[in-house]
Design a protein around this motif. Sequence first.
Motif, mmCIF file in Angstrom:
data_model
loop_
_atom_site.group_PDB
_atom_site.id
_atom_site.type_symbol
_atom_site.label_atom_id
_atom_site.label_comp_id
_atom_site.label_asym_id
_atom_site.label_seq_id
_atom_site.Cartn_x
_atom_site.Cartn_y
_atom_site.Cartn_z
ATOM 1 N N ALA A 18 -41.960 32.513 19.167
ATOM 2 C CA ALA A 18 -41.430 33.081 18.369
ATOM 3 C C ALA A 18 -40.192 32.203 17.992
ATOM 4 C CB ALA A 18 -41.790 34.707 17.604
ATOM 5 N N GLY A 19 -39.927 32.525 18.867
ATOM 6 C CA GLY A 19 -38.189 32.515 19.987
ATOM 7 C C GLY A 19 -38.116 30.887 19.393
ATOM 8 N N LEU A 20 -38.345 29.914 20.289
ATOM 9 C CA LEU A 20 -38.913 29.123 20.522
ATOM 10 C C LEU A 20 -39.579 28.084 19.039
ATOM 11 C CD1 LEU A 20 -40.584 28.075 23.581
ATOM 12 C CD2 LEU A 20 -38.869 27.975 23.707
ATOM 13 N N GLU A 21 -40.321 28.587 18.209
ATOM 14 C CA GLU A 21 -40.825 28.089 17.173
ATOM 15 C C GLU A 21 -38.894 28.336 15.926
ATOM 16 O OE1 GLU A 21 -44.453 28.718 13.465
ATOM 17 O OE2 GLU A 21 -43.164 30.503 15.360
ATOM 18 N N GLN A 22 -38.485 28.987 16.561
ATOM 19 C CA GLN A 22 -37.074 29.332 15.640
ATOM 20 C C GLN A 22 -35.950 27.913 15.937
ATOM 21 O OE1 GLN A 22 -35.581 33.489 15.946
ATOM 22 N NE2 GLN A 22 -33.667 33.162 13.942
ATOM 23 N N MET A 23 -35.877 27.919 16.567
ATOM 24 C CA MET A 23 -35.516 26.936 18.157
ATOM 25 C C MET A 23 -35.890 25.393 16.972
ATOM 26 S SD MET A 23 -34.213 26.180 21.512
ATOM 27 C CE MET A 23 -33.043 27.347 22.600
ATOM 28 N N PHE A 24 -37.344 25.243 17.349
ATOM 29 C CA PHE A 24 -37.432 24.088 16.949
ATOM 30 C C PHE A 24 -37.573 23.854 15.198
ATOM 31 C CE2 PHE A 24 -40.539 24.052 20.913
ATOM 32 C CZ PHE A 24 -39.166 24.184 21.712
ATOM 33 N N GLY A 25 -37.944 25.180 14.800
ATOM 34 C CA GLY A 25 -36.938 24.873 13.663
ATOM 35 C C GLY A 25 -36.061 24.696 13.133
ATOM 36 N N ALA A 26 -35.257 24.651 13.523
ATOM 37 C CA ALA A 26 -33.482 24.189 13.110
ATOM 38 C C ALA A 26 -33.451 23.098 13.428
ATOM 39 C CB ALA A 26 -32.804 25.372 14.114
ATOM 40 N N LEU A 27 -34.464 22.244 14.839
ATOM 41 C CA LEU A 27 -34.046 21.130 15.481
ATOM 42 C C LEU A 27 -34.628 20.532 14.417
ATOM 43 C CD1 LEU A 27 -35.219 20.983 19.114
ATOM 44 C CD2 LEU A 27 -33.174 20.645 17.715
ATOM 45 N N ARG A 28 -36.137 20.836 13.861
ATOM 46 C CA ARG A 28 -36.524 19.146 13.267
ATOM 47 C C ARG A 28 -35.997 18.741 11.697
ATOM 48 N NH1 ARG A 28 -42.329 18.575 12.411
ATOM 49 N NH2 ARG A 28 -42.977 20.744 13.878
ATOM 50 N N PRO A 29 -34.887 19.492 10.959
ATOM 51 C CA PRO A 29 -34.782 19.293 9.767
ATOM 52 C C PRO A 29 -33.594 17.930 10.126
ATOM 53 C CG PRO A 29 -35.135 21.732 9.518
ATOM 54 C CD PRO A 29 -35.237 21.363 11.045
ATOM 55 N N ARG A 30 -32.633 18.147 11.232
ATOM 56 C CA ARG A 30 -31.599 16.961 11.083
ATOM 57 C C ARG A 30 -32.695 16.018 12.028
ATOM 58 N NH1 ARG A 30 -26.237 20.503 13.571
ATOM 59 N NH2 ARG A 30 -25.670 18.411 13.303
ATOM 60 N N LEU A 31 -33.081 16.152 12.898
ATOM 61 C CA LEU A 31 -33.670 14.973 13.608
ATOM 62 C C LEU A 31 -34.486 14.415 12.435
ATOM 63 C CD1 LEU A 31 -35.561 17.016 16.393
ATOM 64 C CD2 LEU A 31 -33.256 15.171 16.670
ATOM 65 N N VAL A 32 -35.574 14.917 11.899
ATOM 66 C CA VAL A 32 -35.965 13.832 10.825
ATOM 67 C C VAL A 32 -35.057 13.406 9.464
ATOM 68 C CG1 VAL A 32 -38.124 13.845 8.691
ATOM 69 C CG2 VAL A 32 -38.098 15.285 10.830
ATOM 70 N N HIS A 40 -42.420 14.287 18.912
ATOM 71 C CA HIS A 40 -43.902 14.227 19.375
ATOM 72 C C HIS A 40 -43.692 15.951 20.143
ATOM 73 C CE1 HIS A 40 -44.580 10.157 19.997
ATOM 74 N NE2 HIS A 40 -43.314 9.907 19.765
ATOM 75 N N VAL A 41 -43.013 16.145 21.023
ATOM 76 C CA VAL A 41 -42.631 17.489 22.182
ATOM 77 C C VAL A 41 -42.790 18.750 20.839
ATOM 78 C CG1 VAL A 41 -41.979 19.286 22.836
ATOM 79 C CG2 VAL A 41 -41.408 17.596 23.941
ATOM 80 N N LEU A 42 -42.334 18.967 19.859
ATOM 81 C CA LEU A 42 -43.332 19.835 18.886
ATOM 82 C C LEU A 42 -45.102 19.765 18.088
ATOM 83 C CD1 LEU A 42 -40.339 20.373 18.693
ATOM 84 C CD2 LEU A 42 -39.915 20.494 16.026
ATOM 85 N N LEU A 43 -45.020 18.703 17.853
ATOM 86 C CA LEU A 43 -46.871 18.417 17.749
ATOM 87 C C LEU A 43 -47.455 19.289 18.910
ATOM 88 C CD1 LEU A 43 -48.053 15.090 16.658
ATOM 89 C CD2 LEU A 43 -49.222 16.455 18.482
ATOM 90 N N ARG A 44 -47.053 19.067 20.271
ATOM 91 C CA ARG A 44 -47.769 19.685 20.758
ATOM 92 C C ARG A 44 -47.671 21.323 21.174
ATOM 93 N NH1 ARG A 44 -46.659 14.111 21.933
ATOM 94 N NH2 ARG A 44 -47.608 13.117 23.205
ATOM 95 N N PHE A 45 -46.512 21.451 20.728
ATOM 96 C CA PHE A 45 -46.186 22.977 21.004
ATOM 97 C C PHE A 45 -46.951 23.227 19.822
ATOM 98 C CE2 PHE A 45 -43.638 26.275 19.025
ATOM 99 C CZ PHE A 45 -43.611 27.327 19.601
ATOM 100 N N ASP A 46 -47.200 23.191 18.692
ATOM 101 C CA ASP A 46 -48.133 23.955 17.994
ATOM 102 C C ASP A 46 -49.563 23.728 17.974
ATOM 103 O OD1 ASP A 46 -45.681 24.129 16.134
ATOM 104 O OD2 ASP A 46 -45.989 22.890 15.137
ATOM 105 N N LEU A 47 -49.588 23.085 18.377
ATOM 106 C CA LEU A 47 -50.858 22.669 18.856
ATOM 107 C C LEU A 47 -51.691 23.422 19.676
ATOM 108 C CD1 LEU A 47 -51.631 19.045 18.301
ATOM 109 C CD2 LEU A 47 -52.208 20.599 16.501
ATOM 110 N N GLU A 48 -50.826 23.700 20.875
ATOM 111 C CA GLU A 48 -51.509 24.191 21.670
ATOM 112 C C GLU A 48 -51.007 26.018 21.535
ATOM 113 O OE1 GLU A 48 -49.283 22.927 25.379
ATOM 114 O OE2 GLU A 48 -48.109 24.408 25.202
#
Length: 490
Positions: free
Chosen positions: A161-175, A348-356
């Motif tokens: 859950a903590g990583l999901e929150q951090m990754f959620g903050a990363l994704r919009p600016r990266l995209v 690429h990492v976020l894709l794998r994180f969600d699937l696993e």
Amino acid sequence: MSAFDELMAFQRETEALAQVAMRLGWDQETVMPRGSATQRGEEMAAIEGVLHARRTDPRIGALLESAQAPDDSGTANLRLIRHTYDRTTRVPARLASELARTTSLAQGIWAESRAQENVGEFLPTLRTVLDLTREKAAALADGGDLYDALLEDYEPGATGAGLEQMFGALRPRLVALRERVLGAERQPASLSGTYDEAGQMALSAELALAFGYDTGRGRIDKAVHPFSSGSGNDVRITTRTSAIDPFNCFYSTIHEVGHGAYEQGIDQAHLLTPLGQGVSMGVHESQSRIYENQLARSSAFTGHLFKRMRATFGDFGISDAADFHGTVNRVSPGFIRTESDEVQYNLHVLLRFDLERQLIAGTLDVADLEAAWNARFLSDFGIAVDRPSNGVLQDVHWPVGLFGYFPTYTLGNVYAGCLHKALRDAVPDLDDHLARGDTTPATDWLRRNLQTFGGLRPPRDTIRHACGFEPSEVPLLDYLEAKYAAIYHL
């Protein structure tokens, strides 16, 4: 002998045996004959059985009850021994050995399936690995979240859950950055031509030394999937070559040197103790990524690399150091995580994180994994996966049971962003050194402030101590936006 001394003597033997097991893994991925896979699986299972027995030996529990630490290092050693003992005693010996045997065999089956582009051939093996991994997670979780239980092996203290929150903050600016970059009028040229393997390996070895890798306590070999192995005074790294992409070789080498330098840089007083290795995979990845990206892909260092490539390969079609810097950092759609640019790597990492997480939770079946991967990749990157080796079969992690490992790559990037900010503040003339190919001000700072301590502090505390501030994703995002705005004239 005190209880503490007796415990540490026992632990040193266990750590030494673990290094032997690691060397077997190195051998399997580099020089082991292909026909040895079945026997190696039995060997790995046997040594895992010995290690599991030692790590669950009741004497450890008794000694932990009475051991008194003589200093801060002793306190940290006791904390880590207790953590390993508590976790290992929850996993049955039968399961530990079966996982070691299965994942050793699975690696060869995956490699063959990957070469033949045959997902179906591998799926039964992956299902077995996943079932065993979920069984292990259930034993460790004790009623808690299965994925969090697996994460603890790679990043103690982290949660899904903590990583999901951090990754959620990363994704919009990266995209958003990716869209700006790909839509920019200025697009750096890609590398063309062919580059002989001997020249690549020679320059790769030169780069390893430039970044502080001690070949007196290590070696560089070739592997399909580059990795590092070992700790203390035997730390080995691997790289790979491609006739049309020498950057793959150079930056794979520098990346693995980051891992290797961390292990070689740990205080020798911690040798063959729980403190004598990197504290987590996220912190480990922070070293490989800051070496590879913030240092080796900087405009200062690529100016030096441009000269060395010209000296090694002659004129290769890039006119000057500024254009070369753009080529090194060029953003383009691609399938392979390890070859991705800094802007898209974490996607690429976020894709794998969600699937696993879905695989471990049981909400995604192994039979549906390839379709789920391909659909997500098309959504995230806008291109369709053309073959399994560019998709679900490209990484070795799931075949060898490393569920929970993938998110530490992005966490390592976040940590590297923080370390880079602190490093630049501490060494204001860093670019002057990098332009000469001199990385020592940076690598010495990292060794003094992070590497030497090994596992002394928990992961986030390790980064906080080195940087002087709380880790967050903001420094990484600010660095990426500034760097690529300059390259692409945004």
